[in-house]
Structure formats: structure tokens, C-alpha cells
Design a protein around this motif. Structure first.
Motif, PDB file in Angstrom:
ATOM      1  N   THR A 108      11.709 -19.624  10.627  1.00  5.75           N
ATOM      2  CA  THR A 108      10.299 -19.962  10.814  1.00  5.75           C
ATOM      3  C   THR A 108       9.616 -18.972  11.742  1.00  5.75           C
ATOM      4  O   THR A 108       8.394 -18.807  11.705  1.00  5.75           O
ATOM      5  N   VAL A 109      10.408 -18.301  12.573  1.00  3.06           N
ATOM      6  CA  VAL A 109       9.899 -17.290  13.504  1.00  3.06           C
ATOM      7  C   VAL A 109       9.938 -15.902  12.866  1.00  3.06           C
ATOM      8  O   VAL A 109       8.925 -15.199  12.783  1.00  3.06           O
ATOM      9  N   LEU A 110      11.115 -15.496  12.420  1.00  4.36           N
ATOM     10  CA  LEU A 110      11.301 -14.129  11.924  1.00  4.36           C
ATOM     11  C   LEU A 110      10.433 -13.844  10.703  1.00  4.36           C
ATOM     12  O   LEU A 110       9.737 -12.823  10.651  1.00  4.36           O
ATOM     13  N   ASP A 111      10.472 -14.729   9.728  1.00  2.00           N
ATOM     14  CA  ASP A 111       9.707 -14.478   8.505  1.00  2.00           C
ATOM     15  C   ASP A 111       8.213 -14.421   8.795  1.00  2.00           C
ATOM     16  O   ASP A 111       7.478 -13.610   8.216  1.00  2.00           O
ATOM     17  N   ARG A 112       7.739 -15.283   9.698  1.00  2.00           N
ATOM     18  CA  ARG A 112       6.322 -15.280  10.047  1.00  2.00           C
ATOM     19  C   ARG A 112       5.927 -13.968  10.728  1.00  2.00           C
ATOM     20  O   ARG A 112       4.886 -13.377  10.402  1.00  2.00           O
ATOM     21  N   VAL A 113       6.738 -13.511  11.682  1.00  2.00           N
ATOM     22  CA  VAL A 113       6.429 -12.251  12.374  1.00  2.00           C
ATOM     23  C   VAL A 113       6.337 -11.110  11.377  1.00  2.00           C
ATOM     24  O   VAL A 113       5.409 -10.282  11.423  1.00  2.00           O
ATOM     25  N   LEU A 114       7.278 -11.050  10.432  1.00  2.89           N
ATOM     26  CA  LEU A 114       7.298  -9.957   9.464  1.00  2.89           C
ATOM     27  C   LEU A 114       6.109 -10.020   8.510  1.00  2.89           C
ATOM     28  O   LEU A 114       5.442  -9.004   8.273  1.00  2.89           O
ATOM     29  N   ILE A 115       5.820 -11.197   7.972  1.00  3.37           N
ATOM     30  CA  ILE A 115       4.755 -11.267   6.975  1.00  3.37           C
ATOM     31  C   ILE A 115       3.387 -11.118   7.626  1.00  3.37           C
ATOM     32  O   ILE A 115       2.471 -10.535   7.035  1.00  3.37           O
ATOM     33  N   GLU A 116       3.223 -11.613   8.847  1.00  2.00           N
ATOM     34  CA  GLU A 116       1.935 -11.422   9.522  1.00  2.00           C
ATOM     35  C   GLU A 116       1.727  -9.953   9.877  1.00  2.00           C
ATOM     36  O   GLU A 116       0.596  -9.445   9.808  1.00  2.00           O
ATOM     37  N   ALA A 117       2.808  -9.256  10.226  1.00  2.00           N
ATOM     38  CA  ALA A 117       2.689  -7.813  10.471  1.00  2.00           C
ATOM     39  C   ALA A 117       2.325  -7.082   9.181  1.00  2.00           C
ATOM     40  O   ALA A 117       1.549  -6.117   9.190  1.00  2.00           O
ATOM     41  N   ALA A 118       2.883  -7.528   8.055  1.00  2.00           N
ATOM     42  CA  ALA A 118       2.533  -6.927   6.769  1.00  2.00           C
ATOM     43  C   ALA A 118       1.056  -7.152   6.445  1.00  2.00           C
ATOM     44  O   ALA A 118       0.368  -6.243   5.958  1.00  2.00           O
ATOM     45  N   GLN A 119       0.568  -8.349   6.735  1.00  2.00           N
ATOM     46  CA  GLN A 119      -0.855  -8.627   6.505  1.00  2.00           C
ATOM     47  C   GLN A 119      -1.740  -7.761   7.406  1.00  2.00           C
ATOM     48  O   GLN A 119      -2.760  -7.241   6.965  1.00  2.00           O
ATOM     49  N   GLU A 120      -1.337  -7.609   8.650  1.00  2.00           N
ATOM     50  CA  GLU A 120      -2.095  -6.755   9.564  1.00  2.00           C
ATOM     51  C   GLU A 120      -2.124  -5.314   9.076  1.00  2.00           C
ATOM     52  O   GLU A 120      -3.097  -4.586   9.309  1.00  2.00           O
ATOM     53  N   ALA A 121      -1.067  -4.906   8.385  1.00  2.00           N
ATOM     54  CA  ALA A 121      -1.004  -3.540   7.858  1.00  2.00           C
ATOM     55  C   ALA A 121      -1.806  -3.380   6.568  1.00  2.00           C
ATOM     56  O   ALA A 121      -1.949  -2.266   6.064  1.00  2.00           O
ATOM     57  N   GLY A 122      -2.297  -4.496   6.025  1.00  2.00           N
ATOM     58  CA  GLY A 122      -3.141  -4.406   4.837  1.00  2.00           C
ATOM     59  C   GLY A 122      -2.604  -5.074   3.593  1.00  2.00           C
ATOM     60  O   GLY A 122      -3.276  -5.090   2.550  1.00  2.00           O
ATOM     61  N   ALA A 123      -1.392  -5.648   3.658  1.00  2.00           N
ATOM     62  CA  ALA A 123      -0.847  -6.327   2.485  1.00  2.00           C
ATOM     63  C   ALA A 123      -1.614  -7.615   2.206  1.00  2.00           C
ATOM     64  O   ALA A 123      -2.035  -8.319   3.127  1.00  2.00           O
ATOM     65  N   THR A 124      -1.799  -7.924   0.938  1.00  2.00           N
ATOM     66  CA  THR A 124      -2.396  -9.187   0.514  1.00  2.00           C
ATOM     67  C   THR A 124      -1.270 -10.161   0.189  1.00  2.00           C
ATOM     68  O   THR A 124      -0.351  -9.821  -0.570  1.00  2.00           O
TER      69      THR A 124
END
Length: 403
Positions: A108-124
Motif C-alpha cells: 500500500t506504500v510502495l506501489d503508491r509511491v511509485l505510481i504517484e511518481a509516475a503521474q508526477e512525471a506525466g504518465a496518465t
């Protein structure tokens, strides 16, 4: 039912867990248009061993995400304890720049950190979207995927390359008919719970003839305590009542561990994983690629699943960036890059796969299990060396402005 079509991304990824999220992060940071689809919701939990090995910690550090993991109050792990029957071996984690300790964050921590970083980088990212199949062009190449939202809207996602990161039982790998290149023979089953009140002694691995177990400190002041056994034993009797099986197996693994758990507080319902033999699938084809458990799975007794996923996410991202960003980019250029991804993954995984399959057999005794674990450690050391030498800046996709 309605149908919608999104602007064509360069890459569409099926699965927003650690493998898919990390791949999306690196591709988006390189300037690619990335769309990620996941049928779950953000922050949903999943079966996991949690433990990050040295390679995973180094990667999170290079990606600038390790501090975010640390800030979730996940305890640092500074030693690993191996117990073979009554014998104990303690290995101190040698601090190196970027990996002064190991960590075992909840998913719940690791996956959120990774996907939110991907969104910040521009991923939809589309959560709550179920992918129902792949699309193909006139030549038979995969040209995108089709998904359905919770409301029933059908959405088509065309892309230059589609990636299956949908884990064990990957439907994507079935749709593209990814062949199995290497198959394991053995499988172990696992029952685990989160237990509060256990002191942090680092990663603890226990081995006794026919059984194994472990303690992995994680978020929330609890530890993931697991018991492992041959898959046949689990299916023939233990699966019917996992609470009784958990209680019965703990003292067989370690009387001391059983007493610690008895004094602690079980903070969750028990969960079980019946186990399947490991496999390596061909991780790419015409218009598609695989990453994470969709492509490569080893028995969870190695506690290597997350580290494998992050390693292969970076290898795949680099291959796609190199293939699409080449001065004379073409399907043939991308194919060469993806084949390099396959070869490197197979080379790094070869001894890890063999040693893990042997451990999952439970055919070892207290004299041979340390030898198998030393073989596993040696293979992991080679992997650390390889990933440590990667230049993070080479992930830049300089050609993207010219496209």
C-alpha cells in the motif's frame, strides 16, 4: 455501453503495481507518453513478501524515491539472521552509498509511491479499468489494448508498444501467447500474518527439514510472519484451515519464534499463497512486452519478487527508450533493444532461478540449505554489481523532442 478512444500514447501498460508503475515512471521521465491501466484502486493491498533486497533499495535511491519510502516509518533493516535448526548465522548489512539499510514497505506504500511518481512525471493512470484484450494491426502485431471502466464504458488505447504487468495469472501474456522459456519444477506454499509486538531483529529466515519461515519488519509497527511448506502438503491438508496450520507449523520452524508470536498481537487476518512452480516467459514480441510476474516468477521463499520486478522494469524501460529513441528508430531497432532486455534478464536470473527452485523443493537438509543460500547470495551480489554500474542519466530520451 459507450465507447471512447484516447489520444495515442507511446506506451500502454496493463497493471499499476510495482513492476508496471516503475516502468511507467522511467518511461514518463524520459519523455514518452505513457498510459497505465489497473482494475484495482489506488492504494489497494496485494499478496507480497515486502522485503526489498539491495538492488531494489539502490534503484529507489537512484530514482529519488527512497526518502519517500523512509518517511512512511518503515523500519530500517541492518542485518539478516539465518537459523538452520538450532544454529544461527547473523549477517550485518554493509552500508553502501544509497543503501545504508534495507526496507520492507507494505505494498500500500510502495506501489503508491511509485505510481504517484509516475503521474508526477506525466504518465496518465486509469484505476478501476479492466483490460479485456489486445488489438492487432493487419500484420498481426499488437497495436494497443481495449479496456472497460467500472461504468461500462469501453476505451481503446492504441500504442506503439503494449506492456503486460498484470502479475501472476497474467491475462495479457495469454492474449499475446508468450511462450515459457524456462519452467521450474518445485513450488512452496506460504501462510502469513502481520504480527505486532515483535522487536526488529532484521530480516529473519528459519529453516528446518520440510518447513521454513521468516519475519520481515514492515510499516505500522508490525512484522510479516510467514510459514512455508511444500505445495503438496498445503493442498492435501493445510489449506482447509490455515489458522490451525499456521499455529502447528510455527513450533516446527522454531519454538522461539512460536513463543514470540504467541506473546505478540496478530494484527490481520491470515493469508495464504498455494504456490506455483517458477517460470520465465519470453518477455517481448511484435508490439508487446512483459514485466514483473507476468514475465518472470520465482518461489516467494526467496523473498525476491519485488526486487526482480524493479530490476526488470528498469531493464525494459531502458530497452524501450533506446529502441524508440534511436536516431533511425524502426520496429527492427526496437526489437534489437527488447531482445537485449531478454538476454540481460535471463543472464542475471539464471543462477537465482536455479537456486530458488532447489530451495522450493524442500528436499534439502540442514547441511545443504546453507549451500543453496550461499549460491543465491552470490548471484545477488553479481546483480548488485550490474545495477550499481548503470548510469541513471542514460535513461534520458533526448530524441523525443525530434519526433
Amino acid at each position: 455501453m459507450s465507447t471512447a478512444r484516447e489520444t495515442k500514447p507511446d506506451v500502454v501498460i496493463v497493471g499499476a503495481r510495482c513492476a508496471g508503475a516503475a516502468t511507467a515512471l522511467l518511461l514518463a521521465r524520459a519523455g514518452l507518453r505513457v498510459t497505465v491501466l489497473d482494475r484495482s484502486q489506488l492504494g489497494a493491498d496485494t499478496l507480497s513478501t515486502h522485503a526489498l533486497m539491495r538492488t531494489a533499495v539502490l534503484q529507489l535511491h537512484r530514482w529519488g524515491l527512497l526518502d519517500a519510502i523512509r518517511q512512511t516509518d518503515v523500519p530500517p533493516v541492518t542485518r539478516t539472521v539465518f537459523r538452520y535448526g538450532a544454529d544461527e548465522t547473523v549477517v550485518t548489512i554493509r552500508p553502501i552509498p544509497g543503501a545504508e539499510a534495507l526496507y520492507a514497505p507494505r505494498r500500500t506504500v510502495l506501489d503508491r509511491v511509485l505510481i504517484e511518481a509516475a503521474q508526477e512525471a506525466g504518465a496518465t493512470v486509469h484505476f478501476g479499468t479492466t483490460v479485456t484484450g489486445v488489438e492487432r494491426d493487419r500484420t498481426g502485431a499488437v497495436s494497443g489494448v481495449v479496456g472497460r471502466t467500472a461504468s461500462g464504458t469501453v476505451i481503446t488505447f492504441p500504442a506503439a508498444i503494449s506492456i503486460g504487468a498484470d502479475g501472476l495469472g497474467s491475462r495479457f501474456s495469454e492474449w499475446v501467447d508468450a511462450p515459457v522459456e524456462r519452467a521450474g519444477i518445485h513450488a512452496g506454499a506460504v501462510i502469513y500474518a502481520y504480527v505486532g509486538g515483535l522487536d526488529n531483529r532484521g530480516y529473519e529466515w528459519f529453516y528446518n527439514p520440510g518447513v521454513a519461515g521468516g519475519v520481515i519488519p514492515t510499516n505500522g509497527e508490525v512484522s510479516c510472519v510467514f510459514v512455508g511448506m511444500p505445495n503438496e502438503q498445503f493442498r492435501q491438508g493445510q489449506s482447509a484451515d490455515i489458522h490451525s496450520a499456521f499455529a502447528a507449523l510455527l513450533p516446527k520452524i522454531s519454538d522461539e519464534l512460536a513463543e514470540r508470536v504467541r506473546r505478540g498481537v496478530i494484527a490481520s487476518r491470515l493469508r495464504s499463497y498455494p504456490g506455483i512452480p517458477g517460470y520465465q516467459k519470453r518477455p517481448w514480441g511484435n508490439g508487446w512486452a512483459l514485466v514483473g510476474d507476468a514475465a518472470y516468477h520465482r518461489d516467494p521463499l526467496s523473498a525476491r519478487g519485488i526486487s526482480d520486478a524493479l530490476r526488470d522494469a528498469e531493464l525494459l524501460a531502458r530497452a524501450i527508450i533506446d529502441g524508440l529513441g534511436a536516431a533511425e528508430s524502426s520496429p527492427r531497432t526496437l526489437a534489437r533493444s527488447l531482445e537485449n532486455y531478454r538476454l540481460i534478464r535471463n543472464r542475471l536470473s539464471h543462477h537465482l532461478f536455479s537456486a530458488t527452485d532447489a530451495i522450493a523443493s524442500y528436499a534439502w537438509d540442514l547441511d545443504t540449505i546453507p549451500v543453496l543460500l550461499r549460491s543465491l547470495a552470490a548471484a545477488q551480489a553479481d546483480e548488485v554489481t550490474f545495477l550499481s554500474e548503470l548510469d541513471a542519466s542514460s535513461l534520458a530520451f533526448a530524441a523525443v523532442e525530434q519526433r
